[in-house]
Write an enzyme that holds these catalytic residues in place. Structure first.
Site, PDB file in Angstrom:
ATOM      1  N   CYS A   1       0.769  -1.328  -0.162  1.00  0.00           N
ATOM      2  CA  CYS A   1      -0.012   0.005  -0.065  1.00  0.00           C
ATOM      3  C   CYS A   1       0.964   1.058   0.016  1.00  0.00           C
ATOM      4  O   CYS A   1       1.646   1.740  -0.945  1.00  0.00           O
ATOM      5  CB  CYS A   1      -0.908  -0.058   1.143  1.00  0.00           C
ATOM      6  SG  CYS A   1      -2.377   1.174   1.132  1.00  0.00           S
TER       7      CYS A   1
ATOM      8  N   HIS B   1      -3.590  -5.436   1.492  1.00  0.00           N
ATOM      9  CA  HIS B   1      -2.738  -5.840   2.641  1.00  0.00           C
ATOM     10  C   HIS B   1      -2.600  -7.122   3.040  1.00  0.00           C
ATOM     11  O   HIS B   1      -3.406  -7.682   4.092  1.00  0.00           O
ATOM     12  CB  HIS B   1      -3.249  -4.861   3.522  1.00  0.00           C
ATOM     13  CG  HIS B   1      -3.135  -3.576   3.515  1.00  0.00           C
ATOM     14  ND1 HIS B   1      -2.255  -2.816   4.359  1.00  0.00           N
ATOM     15  CD2 HIS B   1      -3.692  -2.455   3.009  1.00  0.00           C
ATOM     16  CE1 HIS B   1      -2.069  -1.390   4.132  1.00  0.00           C
ATOM     17  NE2 HIS B   1      -3.263  -1.451   3.244  1.00  0.00           N
TER      18      HIS B   1
ATOM     19  N   GLU C   1      -0.578  -8.573   5.102  1.00  0.00           N
ATOM     20  CA  GLU C   1      -0.308  -8.559   6.627  1.00  0.00           C
ATOM     21  C   GLU C   1      -1.405  -8.495   7.522  1.00  0.00           C
ATOM     22  O   GLU C   1      -1.487  -8.837   8.475  1.00  0.00           O
ATOM     23  CB  GLU C   1       0.447  -7.551   6.966  1.00  0.00           C
ATOM     24  CG  GLU C   1       0.224  -6.153   7.255  1.00  0.00           C
ATOM     25  CD  GLU C   1      -0.336  -5.304   6.263  1.00  0.00           C
ATOM     26  OE1 GLU C   1      -0.321  -5.974   4.921  1.00  0.00           O
ATOM     27  OE2 GLU C   1      -0.337  -4.025   6.128  1.00  0.00           O
TER      28      GLU C   1
END
Ligand SMILES: NC(=O)CC[C@H](N)C(=O)O
Length: 220
Positions: free
Chosen positions: A84, A194, A196
């Site tokens: 991002c 994302h 994560e």
């Protein structure tokens, strides 16, 4: 495999990236102001709003002392992932082609997206299969991938388009539904969603873990 996650003023996803990386290896935070990668094997530039997104997303972070080291590291085959805001920084730094423009809606959007794996040969997608779908959250204002058509043609011809938004999922208006690109060698990858935030089924999906597992498979 030791991951280093860079913290800039305004980063907000570095701790999630740290936790995700620790599922597959060792990980520590790196400071934007130190021109030192502390011997890590892979660098992650996390999501957030580095320097408040002032001037243009990623435009100030690109000049941080740590970035010179990351450029040298990437040039010698070091693994680099931009998530991002990290993707925005890598484009500003010229480590990846193209740019991220404001979403066509001009609004901040936060939602789960379905992604198609287009290239499973990069350092960050080796644990995926071509054609498989990854379900990962996205949350940004400035995520519309743009590059001139000749550059997009070249990226496609070289296999540098890594992930695409599935049909109907391209909420930000990215060119050719592109959600992630790599450098020609495949050691540097940037993506808007994302991974994560998708490392545990308790929060809806663990598909993001595959990117971290991919890097962990690459011999250090
Ligand atoms: N989650 C993120 O990293 C998004 C922040 C980003 N700077 C934006 O365009 O909104």
């Amino acid at each position: 495999m030791k991951f280093g996650i860079v913290r800039f003023p305004g980063s907000c996803d570095e701790v999630d990236a740290l936790v995700a990386a620790r599922r597959v290896g060792e990980a520590e935070l790196l400071w934007h102001g130190d021109a030192d990668l502390r011997g890590v094997d892979a660098v992650i530039i996390p999501g957030g709003f580095s320097y408040g997104d002032h001037l243009r997303v990623g435009a100030i972070a690109r000049f941080a002392p740590v970035m010179g080291e990351i450029e040298r590291f990437a040039a010698t085959g070091g693994l680099v992932l931009g998530i991002c805001n990290g993707f925005q920084v890598l484009c500003e730094a010229g480590l990846l082609s193209g740019a991220l423009l404001p979403n066509t809606s001009l609004k901040f959007v936060c939602r789960q997206v379905g992604l198609e794996v287009v290239n499973a040969s990069t350092s960050w997608t080796g644990a995926c299969s071509v054609g498989e779908t990854l379900s990962i959250p996205a949350k940004h204002t400035t995520g519309r991938y743009y590059a001139p058509d000749p550059v997009l043609d070249e990226l496609e011809a070289n296999g540098q388009v890594v992930l695409r938004y599935r049909a109907g999922e391209n909420f930000n208006g990215s060119a050719r539904d592109i959600a992630a690109v790599s450098n020609p060698a495949g050691n540097v990858v940037g993506l808007m969603p994302h991974p994560e935030h998708a490392v545990d089924l308790l929060t809806g999906s663990a598909d993001g873990l595959k990117l971290f597992e991919s890097a962990a498979r690459v011999p250090a």
